[in-house]
Design a protein around this motif. Structure first.
Motif, short mmCIF file in Angstrom:
data_model
loop_
_atom_site.label_atom_id
_atom_site.label_comp_id
_atom_site.label_asym_id
_atom_site.label_seq_id
_atom_site.Cartn_x
_atom_site.Cartn_y
_atom_site.Cartn_z
N ALA A 43 0.83 -1.19 0.00
CA ALA A 43 0.00 0.00 0.00
C ALA A 43 0.87 1.24 0.00
CB ALA A 43 -0.93 0.00 1.20
N SER A 44 0.30 2.34 -0.46
CA SER A 44 1.07 3.56 -0.63
C SER A 44 0.24 4.77 -0.24
CB SER A 44 1.53 3.70 -2.08
OG SER A 44 2.15 4.95 -2.31
N MET A 45 0.91 5.85 0.15
CA MET A 45 0.27 7.12 0.39
C MET A 45 0.55 8.12 -0.72
SD MET A 45 2.63 8.72 3.46
CE MET A 45 2.40 7.27 4.51
N VAL A 46 1.15 7.65 -1.79
CA VAL A 46 1.53 8.50 -2.91
C VAL A 46 0.51 8.36 -4.03
CG1 VAL A 46 3.33 9.03 -4.59
CG2 VAL A 46 3.95 8.20 -2.30
N PRO A 47 -0.15 9.44 -4.41
CA PRO A 47 -1.19 9.34 -5.44
C PRO A 47 -0.70 8.75 -6.76
CG PRO A 47 -1.29 11.47 -4.36
CD PRO A 47 -0.05 10.80 -3.86
N GLN A 48 0.54 9.07 -7.12
CA GLN A 48 1.07 8.61 -8.40
C GLN A 48 1.24 7.10 -8.47
OE1 GLN A 48 2.24 11.15 -6.62
NE2 GLN A 48 1.77 12.89 -7.94
N GLU A 49 1.22 6.44 -7.34
CA GLU A 49 1.39 4.99 -7.33
C GLU A 49 0.07 4.24 -7.44
OE1 GLU A 49 5.50 5.09 -4.65
OE2 GLU A 49 3.88 3.71 -4.11
N TYR A 50 -1.01 4.94 -7.54
CA TYR A 50 -2.32 4.31 -7.71
C TYR A 50 -2.71 4.27 -9.18
CZ TYR A 50 -3.03 4.07 -2.72
OH TYR A 50 -2.91 3.75 -1.38
N ASP A 51 -3.30 3.16 -9.57
CA ASP A 51 -3.58 2.89 -10.97
C ASP A 51 -4.97 3.33 -11.42
OD1 ASP A 51 -1.07 1.16 -11.55
OD2 ASP A 51 -1.98 0.17 -9.81
N SER A 52 -5.94 3.21 -10.54
CA SER A 52 -7.33 3.50 -10.88
C SER A 52 -7.92 4.46 -9.87
CB SER A 52 -8.16 2.21 -10.92
OG SER A 52 -7.64 1.29 -11.86
N TRP A 53 -8.78 5.34 -10.36
CA TRP A 53 -9.40 6.37 -9.53
C TRP A 53 -10.88 6.48 -9.79
CZ3 TRP A 53 -6.73 9.39 -5.95
CH2 TRP A 53 -5.33 9.26 -5.98
N GLY A 54 -11.63 6.71 -8.73
CA GLY A 54 -13.02 7.08 -8.89
C GLY A 54 -13.13 8.54 -9.26
N ARG A 55 -14.34 8.98 -9.51
CA ARG A 55 -14.58 10.36 -9.91
C ARG A 55 -14.78 11.30 -8.74
NH1 ARG A 55 -18.65 9.12 -15.01
NH2 ARG A 55 -17.07 8.12 -16.33
N GLY A 56 -14.88 10.76 -7.54
CA GLY A 56 -14.96 11.58 -6.35
C GLY A 56 -16.37 11.78 -5.84
N THR A 57 -16.46 12.05 -4.55
CA THR A 57 -17.73 12.39 -3.91
C THR A 57 -17.49 13.56 -2.97
OG1 THR A 57 -19.62 11.51 -2.66
CG2 THR A 57 -17.45 10.70 -2.04
N GLN A 58 -18.38 14.54 -3.01
CA GLN A 58 -18.20 15.76 -2.24
C GLN A 58 -18.64 15.57 -0.80
OE1 GLN A 58 -17.04 19.03 -3.24
NE2 GLN A 58 -17.07 19.30 -1.00
N VAL A 59 -17.78 15.99 0.11
CA VAL A 59 -18.09 16.03 1.53
C VAL A 59 -17.98 17.47 1.99
CG1 VAL A 59 -17.38 15.35 3.86
CG2 VAL A 59 -17.34 13.68 1.99
N THR A 60 -19.06 17.99 2.54
CA THR A 60 -19.07 19.35 3.04
C THR A 60 -19.45 19.34 4.51
OG1 THR A 60 -19.71 20.23 0.87
CG2 THR A 60 -20.04 21.65 2.77
N VAL A 61 -18.59 19.92 5.33
CA VAL A 61 -18.82 19.96 6.77
C VAL A 61 -19.04 21.41 7.17
CG1 VAL A 61 -17.95 19.34 9.04
CG2 VAL A 61 -17.32 17.97 7.04
N SER A 62 -20.20 21.69 7.70
CA SER A 62 -20.54 23.04 8.11
C SER A 62 -20.20 23.27 9.57
CB SER A 62 -22.03 23.31 7.87
OG SER A 62 -22.84 22.44 8.64
N SER A 63 -19.87 24.49 9.91
CA SER A 63 -19.51 24.83 11.27
C SER A 63 -20.72 25.25 12.08
CB SER A 63 -18.47 25.95 11.28
OG SER A 63 -18.96 27.11 10.65
#
Length: 124
Positions: free
Chosen positions: A104-124
């Motif tokens: 496993a890695s913490m480096v984005p460049q070492e990952y082969d596949s990516w999802g399109r993302g999901t938005q998380v918004t935290v209000s104060s």
């Protein structure tokens, strides 16, 4: 190759919780290490958490330790990110990623596949 689709994002008040899911489709999900990354306003994409193929080993960025939990269910081809005690600074687009490397890695460049993302918004 593995295709990834994130879900579970939304708007939540500070101190609340959300659980993100990442559903993978492909023939070799159980062989992939998985990671969660995020990109907030004005920031570059950063590592959040990772989990090895078996689920036995996890890693977290310091800012989420004790609050977030990454897990996976290989039978369901799904990786999760349970987010507790959310803070406004957690606001970001969260991305699921798959890494077919030896470790496993913490480096984005070492990952082969990516999802399109999901938005998380935290209000104060």
């Amino acid at each position: 190759q593995v295709q990834l689709v994130e879900s579970g994002g939304g708007v939540v008040q500070a101190g609340g919780s959300l659980r993100l899911s990442c559903l993978a489709s492909g023939r070799a999900f159980s062989l992939y290490h998985m990671g969660w990354f995020r990109q907030g306003p004005g920031n570059e994409r950063e590592f959040v958490a990772s989990i090895d193929w078996s689920g036995a080993s996890t890693n977290y960025v310091d800012s989420v330790k004790g609050r977030f939990i990454i897990s996976r269910d290989n039978a369901k081809n799904t990786v999760y990110l349970q987010m507790n005690s959310l803070k406004p600074e957690d606001t970001a687009v969260y991305y699921c990623a798959a890494n077919n490397g030896y470790r496993a890695s913490m480096v984005p460049q070492e990952y082969d596949s990516w999802g399109r993302g999901t938005q998380v918004t935290v209000s104060s």
